[in-house]
Scaffold this active site. Structure first.
Site, PDB file in Angstrom:
ATOM      1  N   TYR A 205      -0.813   8.723  -1.949  1.00 17.65           N
ATOM      2  CA  TYR A 205      -0.871   8.638  -3.411  1.00 17.65           C
ATOM      3  C   TYR A 205      -2.060   9.423  -3.970  1.00 17.65           C
ATOM      4  O   TYR A 205      -2.074   9.782  -5.134  1.00 17.65           O
ATOM      5  CB  TYR A 205      -1.058   7.177  -3.859  1.00 17.65           C
TER       6      TYR A 205
ATOM      7  N   ASP B 225       0.866  -1.193   0.000  1.00 14.31           N
ATOM      8  CA  ASP B 225       0.000   0.000   0.000  1.00 14.31           C
ATOM      9  C   ASP B 225       0.895   1.234   0.000  1.00 14.31           C
ATOM     10  O   ASP B 225       2.100   1.145   0.262  1.00 14.31           O
ATOM     11  CB  ASP B 225      -0.903   0.006   1.256  1.00 14.31           C
ATOM     12  N   SER B 226       0.267   2.386  -0.258  1.00 12.98           N
ATOM     13  CA  SER B 226       1.015   3.645  -0.165  1.00 12.98           C
ATOM     14  C   SER B 226       1.551   3.840   1.256  1.00 12.98           C
ATOM     15  O   SER B 226       2.518   4.576   1.451  1.00 12.98           O
ATOM     16  CB  SER B 226       0.105   4.814  -0.532  1.00 12.98           C
TER      17      SER B 226
ATOM     18  N   CYS C 166     -10.996   3.386   0.073  1.00 11.49           N
ATOM     19  CA  CYS C 166      -9.561   3.579   0.332  1.00 11.49           C
ATOM     20  C   CYS C 166      -9.236   2.682   1.517  1.00 11.49           C
ATOM     21  O   CYS C 166      -9.998   2.652   2.496  1.00 11.49           O
ATOM     22  CB  CYS C 166      -9.279   5.033   0.674  1.00 11.49           C
ATOM     23  N   THR C 167      -8.132   1.953   1.442  1.00 11.04           N
ATOM     24  CA  THR C 167      -7.856   0.952   2.476  1.00 11.04           C
ATOM     25  C   THR C 167      -7.444   1.571   3.821  1.00 11.04           C
ATOM     26  O   THR C 167      -7.384   0.865   4.824  1.00 11.04           O
ATOM     27  CB  THR C 167      -6.779  -0.031   1.997  1.00 11.04           C
ATOM     28  N   HIS C 168      -7.178   2.880   3.829  1.00 15.20           N
ATOM     29  CA  HIS C 168      -6.933   3.525   5.123  1.00 15.20           C
ATOM     30  C   HIS C 168      -8.231   3.670   5.938  1.00 15.20           C
ATOM     31  O   HIS C 168      -8.192   3.730   7.164  1.00 15.20           O
ATOM     32  CB  HIS C 168      -6.341   4.925   4.919  1.00 15.20           C
TER      33      HIS C 168
ATOM     34  N   CYS D  98      -4.348  -1.277  -2.194  1.00 17.13           N
ATOM     35  CA  CYS D  98      -4.536   0.171  -2.319  1.00 17.13           C
ATOM     36  C   CYS D  98      -5.433   0.413  -3.534  1.00 17.13           C
ATOM     37  O   CYS D  98      -5.084   0.003  -4.644  1.00 17.13           O
ATOM     38  CB  CYS D  98      -3.167   0.820  -2.517  1.00 17.13           C
ATOM     39  N   ASN D  99      -6.566   1.056  -3.306  1.00 14.50           N
ATOM     40  CA  ASN D  99      -7.489   1.346  -4.414  1.00 14.50           C
ATOM     41  C   ASN D  99      -6.837   2.257  -5.448  1.00 14.50           C
ATOM     42  O   ASN D  99      -7.023   2.086  -6.649  1.00 14.50           O
ATOM     43  CB  ASN D  99      -8.742   2.036  -3.877  1.00 14.50           C
TER      44      ASN D  99
END
Ligand code: DGL
Length: 283
Positions: free
Chosen positions: A51, A19-20, A195-197, A82-83
């Site tokens: 990102y 991921d970012s 968003c994976t966050h 990460c999308n």
């Protein structure tokens, strides 16, 4: 010759998850739960996060650099957790590594369309994801098939709050409310975490939605679906690692601060894993 030495070594190789920054840990926890016997290598590009506000070329270049790093670690499969990176680079990563099983993450528009009763769905995601051709095509396809209205809500600054470890600070709560309120006011009863966050903020998102007047609310996170897709791909390729008495290792790498990644893994996932810094050559 022992049975173990007859096994293809790829079975024992780790799965790479990237991921970012810290967001991919929300996917890693589902992978760990579903596939506890798989060794994992997590890579966070924290020195270059977020990102979401970067242009297409920058996201592509960083995703390729991180995939190259994980492939050099000998991974048998790759999860682009990460999308934003999936939208901008999964086609290139699959072209670059045609033999490598690659799983991406996309906003869960399809489950959201099945779930909504009001017919309006809010999609919380980065600016780059919402502007990507991949997302626009997905949205058009699902909207046409379901007659659901999707409202994309870019969330600049939200992933940074997770990177900083500020999950409940007043600044984070204010950002969450600012992004969630207009969606509820527009009639959304379903919010997609694109968003994976954001799964690390799902309780805060839910409470902001309730305060904005949402009576019934569903929050859609695709982490579990991604883990199941990874399991399917590993099985199809004969790459599932057999159960063993010793727990599978987790290694973590970052382009940012190794101690911050270690702390985040402990706080967010209650996982202790050795975190190391990726030493990149200057461009
Ligand atoms: N976690 C990333 C995603 O799923 C984005 C966060 C960022 O802006 O870097 O889109």
């Amino acid at each position: 010759m022992t049975i173990a030495s007859q096994m293809p070594t790829a079975v024992h190789a780790p799965v790479g998850i990237f991921d970012s920054g810290l967001g991919g840990l929300s996917v890693l926890r589902h992978v760990r739960r579903l596939l506890p016997h798989e060794a994992l290598v997590y890579a966070a590009d924290s020195a270059f996060a977020p990102y979401g506000g970067k242009d297409e070329a920058a996201v592509l270049a960083r995703t390729v650099a991180m995939a190259d790093f994980l492939v050099a670690q000998g991974v048998k499969a790759l999860v682009i957790a990460c999308n934003t990176a999936t939208a901008g680079a999964i086609v290139e990563i699959r072209r670059r590594y045609p033999a490598l099983p690659v799983v991406g993450v996309e906003p869960g528009l399809k489950p959201a369309a099945l779930h909504t009763r009001s017919g309006t769905v809010g999609v919380l995601a980065t600016e780059r994801t919402l502007a990507s051709r991949r997302f626009i095509a997905l949205e058009a396809q699902i909207a046409e098939a379901s007659a659901v209205r999707f409202i994309g809500q870019p969330c600049p600054g939200l992933a940074d709050q997770v990177e900083k470890g500020e999950l409940r600070s007043p600044a984070t709560m204010a950002l969450v409310s600012r992004f969630v309120e207009p969606l509820i006011a527009a009639g959304a009863d379903t919010l997609v975490l694109g968003c994976t966050h954001y799964p690390f903020l799902s309780a805060q998102i839910e409470s902001a939605a309730r305060q904005a007047g949402a009576a019934s609310l569903a929050i859609i996170d695709t982490g579990d679906a991604v883990a199941r897709q990874l399991a399917r791909l590993l099985a199809d390729h004969g790459l599932l690692r057999p159960p063993s008495a010793t727990p599978a290792a987790i290694a973590a790498w970052t382009t940012g601060s190794a101690s911050s990644l270690g702390t985040a893994m402990r706080k967010l996932l209650h996982l202790t894993a050795p975190a190391k810094r990726i030493a990149e050559r200057p461009d």
